[in-house]
Design an enzyme around this catalytic site. Structure first.
Site, PDB file in Angstrom:
ATOM      1  N   LYS A  74       0.667  -1.198   0.128  1.00 48.17           N
ATOM      2  CA  LYS A  74      -0.149  -0.169  -0.184  1.00 48.17           C
ATOM      3  C   LYS A  74       0.792   1.370   0.035  1.00 48.17           C
ATOM      4  O   LYS A  74       0.473   2.252  -0.546  1.00 48.17           O
ATOM      5  CB  LYS A  74      -0.935   0.076   1.295  1.00 48.17           C
ATOM      6  N   ARG A 116     -10.798   2.603   9.282  1.00 48.80           N
ATOM      7  CA  ARG A 116     -10.294   1.358   9.748  1.00 48.80           C
ATOM      8  C   ARG A 116     -11.527   0.672  10.210  1.00 48.80           C
ATOM      9  O   ARG A 116     -11.261  -0.767  10.390  1.00 48.80           O
ATOM     10  CB  ARG A 116      -9.222   1.431  10.787  1.00 48.80           C
ATOM     11  N   ARG A 136      11.209 -10.742   6.315  1.00 56.32           N
ATOM     12  CA  ARG A 136      11.871  -9.400   6.555  1.00 56.32           C
ATOM     13  C   ARG A 136      12.713  -9.447   7.787  1.00 56.32           C
ATOM     14  O   ARG A 136      12.252  -9.918   8.875  1.00 56.32           O
ATOM     15  CB  ARG A 136      10.789  -8.456   6.615  1.00 56.32           C
ATOM     16  N   ARG A 145      11.670  -7.620  13.456  1.00 54.02           N
ATOM     17  CA  ARG A 145      10.824  -6.700  14.085  1.00 54.02           C
ATOM     18  C   ARG A 145       9.562  -7.580  14.364  1.00 54.02           C
ATOM     19  O   ARG A 145       9.205  -8.529  13.857  1.00 54.02           O
ATOM     20  CB  ARG A 145      10.347  -5.629  13.162  1.00 54.02           C
ATOM     21  N   ARG A 169      -2.821  -9.332  12.511  1.00 49.95           N
ATOM     22  CA  ARG A 169      -3.127  -7.813  11.837  1.00 49.95           C
ATOM     23  C   ARG A 169      -3.940  -8.300  10.565  1.00 49.95           C
ATOM     24  O   ARG A 169      -4.770  -7.321  10.270  1.00 49.95           O
ATOM     25  CB  ARG A 169      -1.726  -7.043  11.531  1.00 49.95           C
TER      26      ARG A 169
END
Ligand SMILES: [Zn+2]
Length: 221
Positions: free
Chosen positions: A13, A88, A127, A169, A180
């Site tokens: 995004k 949201r 990641r 992370r 999420r």
């Protein structure tokens, strides 16, 4: 042109927003920017935000609505905007429709970027971040092996804390990503369907290279 962009974490995004903003010279409106601008302006609304932030609370839906309304009424956004990260929840979506009706403007397109959950987990869970130089890299791109030295700055340990320089992370851990994605599916998608009652909505396939996704977006705008 007034646009809303929505999508789960890791769908690209941010990249697509950046490209749309550049090409169409729209003003980027994100909740983070709005909060920072309000505080910096020192307005009554800004003072309210500062008080909430100082107390460590979350900004309420009602206050967020006031801020969005205020932002959408300012001069610099009258030639078009890209709303990013809002709404949201269904309640926020209903509030947004009310605000837009009040101002007398609409949304030209709602862009909902989609990708299969497993693909997003694969992307994000691969990641790793370097504590020394903050570069983000992907284990997939590095051939799947976990390197000891950062390929960008060469550090193996964080100079400040003597921890390994490369780490995952908390936001990129599989469990967090799954949570999420679920929040997106249960709260944010229903918000998109509420907006769809009033404005054109386009689901965009977020798979593939950024340029391919951009083309899909361009073809619906
Ligand atoms: Zn590094």
């Amino acid at each position: 042109m007034n646009l809303v962009i929505m999508g789960p974490p890791g769908v690209g995004k941010g990249t697509q927003s950046h490209l749309i903003l550049e090409k169409r010279k729209l003003i980027h409106i994100s909740t983070g920017d709005i909060l920072r601008m309000a505080i910096r302006s020192g307005s009554d609304l800004g003072k309210k935000v500062q008080a909430v932030m100082n107390s460590g609370d979350l900004v309420s839906d009602d206050l967020m609505m006031e801020l969005i309304k205020d932002r959408l009424s300012q001069d610099d956004v009258q030639n078009g905007w890209l709303l990013d990260g809002f709404p949201r929840t269904p309640k926020q979506a209903e509030g947004l429709v009310e605000i837009l009706d009040g101002i007398g403007i609409g949304i030209d397109a709602i862009l909902v970027l989609r990708a299969p959950a497993e693909e997003i987990i694969r992307r994000l869970a691969g990641r790793i971040t370097c504590r020394a130089c903050n570069e983000v890299m992907n284990l997939i791109g590095l051939g799947g092996v976990s390197p000891v030295f950062c390929p960008f700055c060469g550090e193996s340990k964080d100079p400040k804390r003597s921890k390994p320089a490369l780490y995952q992370r908390a936001d990129d851990k599989e469990e967090t990503v799954r949570h999420r994605l679920e929040v997106f599916r249960k709260k944010t998608l229903p918000a998109a369907w509420i907006l769809e009652d009033r404005y054109p909505l386009h689901e965009i396939d977020g798979n593939g290279r950024p340029g391919e996704v951009t083309q899909r977006i361009e073809s619906v705008l």
